[in-house]
Design a protein around this motif. Structure first.
Motif, PDB file in Angstrom:
ATOM      1  N   ALA A 189       7.057   7.364   1.503  1.00 31.80           N
ATOM      2  CA  ALA A 189       6.380   8.501   0.842  1.00 31.80           C
ATOM      3  C   ALA A 189       7.246   9.615   0.772  1.00 31.80           C
ATOM      4  N   TYR A 195       8.586  -0.561  -2.876  1.00 32.94           N
ATOM      5  CA  TYR A 195       8.144   0.424  -1.993  1.00 32.94           C
ATOM      6  C   TYR A 195       9.020   0.862  -0.898  1.00 32.94           C
ATOM      7  N   GLY A 199      -7.474   1.958  -1.326  1.00 34.88           N
ATOM      8  CA  GLY A 199      -5.968   2.338  -1.404  1.00 34.88           C
ATOM      9  C   GLY A 199      -5.328   2.052  -2.685  1.00 34.88           C
ATOM     10  N   ARG A 218       0.767  -1.074  -0.005  1.00 33.96           N
ATOM     11  CA  ARG A 218       0.054   0.006   0.004  1.00 33.96           C
ATOM     12  C   ARG A 218       0.963   1.167   0.121  1.00 33.96           C
ATOM     13  N   VAL A 219       0.495   2.128  -1.017  1.00 36.69           N
ATOM     14  CA  VAL A 219       1.476   3.365  -1.149  1.00 36.69           C
ATOM     15  C   VAL A 219       0.656   4.503  -0.764  1.00 36.69           C
ATOM     16  N   ALA A 220      -0.492   4.529  -0.745  1.00 33.26           N
ATOM     17  CA  ALA A 220      -1.403   5.664  -0.346  1.00 33.26           C
ATOM     18  C   ALA A 220      -2.778   5.291  -0.398  1.00 33.26           C
ATOM     19  N   PHE A 268       6.297   9.382  -4.319  1.00 33.17           N
ATOM     20  CA  PHE A 268       6.713   8.419  -3.323  1.00 33.17           C
ATOM     21  C   PHE A 268       7.837   7.724  -3.781  1.00 33.17           C
ATOM     22  N   GLU A 272      -5.718  10.412  -1.029  1.00 29.38           N
ATOM     23  CA  GLU A 272      -4.443  11.194  -1.071  1.00 29.38           C
ATOM     24  C   GLU A 272      -3.804  11.867  -2.290  1.00 29.38           C
ATOM     25  N   VAL A 273      -4.479  11.077  -3.499  1.00 24.05           N
ATOM     26  CA  VAL A 273      -4.121  11.541  -4.779  1.00 24.05           C
ATOM     27  C   VAL A 273      -4.915  12.703  -5.340  1.00 24.05           C
ATOM     28  N   TYR A 325       0.754  12.556  -6.192  1.00 23.14           N
ATOM     29  CA  TYR A 325       1.190  11.957  -4.892  1.00 23.14           C
ATOM     30  C   TYR A 325       2.889  11.471  -5.178  1.00 23.14           C
TER      31      TYR A 325
END
Length: 147
Positions: free
Chosen positions: A121, A118, A108, A6-8, A21, A12-13, A19
């Motif tokens: 962030a 990943y 997500g 999970r990135v975001a 990362f 949040e985008v 966004y």
């Protein structure tokens, strides 16, 4: 369940922006990636944070310039489609941003690309205060274009 990291959260985008990362690429190098909104399913796409014409960052920590479904390079104004990554104008015309595989599920955004792991962030090398310290290795814009 999605097989990825999970990135975001989808929320949040930003609608117009990106966004940012950092992930590690297949050669163990930190690589900045961005998430942007797209009209095609799943509604968000991921791209490397650099123009194909020059190693110019789209997002320097405040969001990439995105207008009418296109990411705008701050140096020469080339515009990349947020859904396909294709560029049809400017110095980068005829090129496309390299694909970065993601999945959107349960609110997500997940990094599912086998070429990336990943890391965090934000920008590569940022500390906990959001300061990346030394930007000598990242080109700055000499553009007269303002957004």
């Amino acid at each position: 369940m999605v097989d990825g990291t999970r990135v975001a959260a989808v929320d949040e985008v930003p609608e117009n922006g990106s966004y940012l990362f950092t992930a590690e690429d297949a050669y163990s190098r930190p690589t900045e990636l961005i998430l942007v909104r797209c009209d095609d399913e799943p509604g968000i796409e991921a791209w490397p944070n650099t123009c194909t014409h020059e190693n110019q960052r789209f997002d320097r920590g405040t969001g990439a310039a995105v207008r009418d479904g296109e990411i705008i390079c701050p140096k020469h104004g080339s515009m990349f489609d947020t859904c396909s990554g294709a560029c049809e104008n400017g110095e980068a015309a005829g090129t496309s941003l390299p694909d970065v595989d993601i999945a959107v599920s349960d609110g997500g955004v997940f990094l599912t690309d086998d070429e990336y792991t990943y890391l965090s962030a934000g920008a590569a090398g940022e500390d906990e205060d959001g300061d990346d310290g030394d930007d000598d290795d990242i080109p700055s814009s000499t553009s007269h274009i303002g957004f």
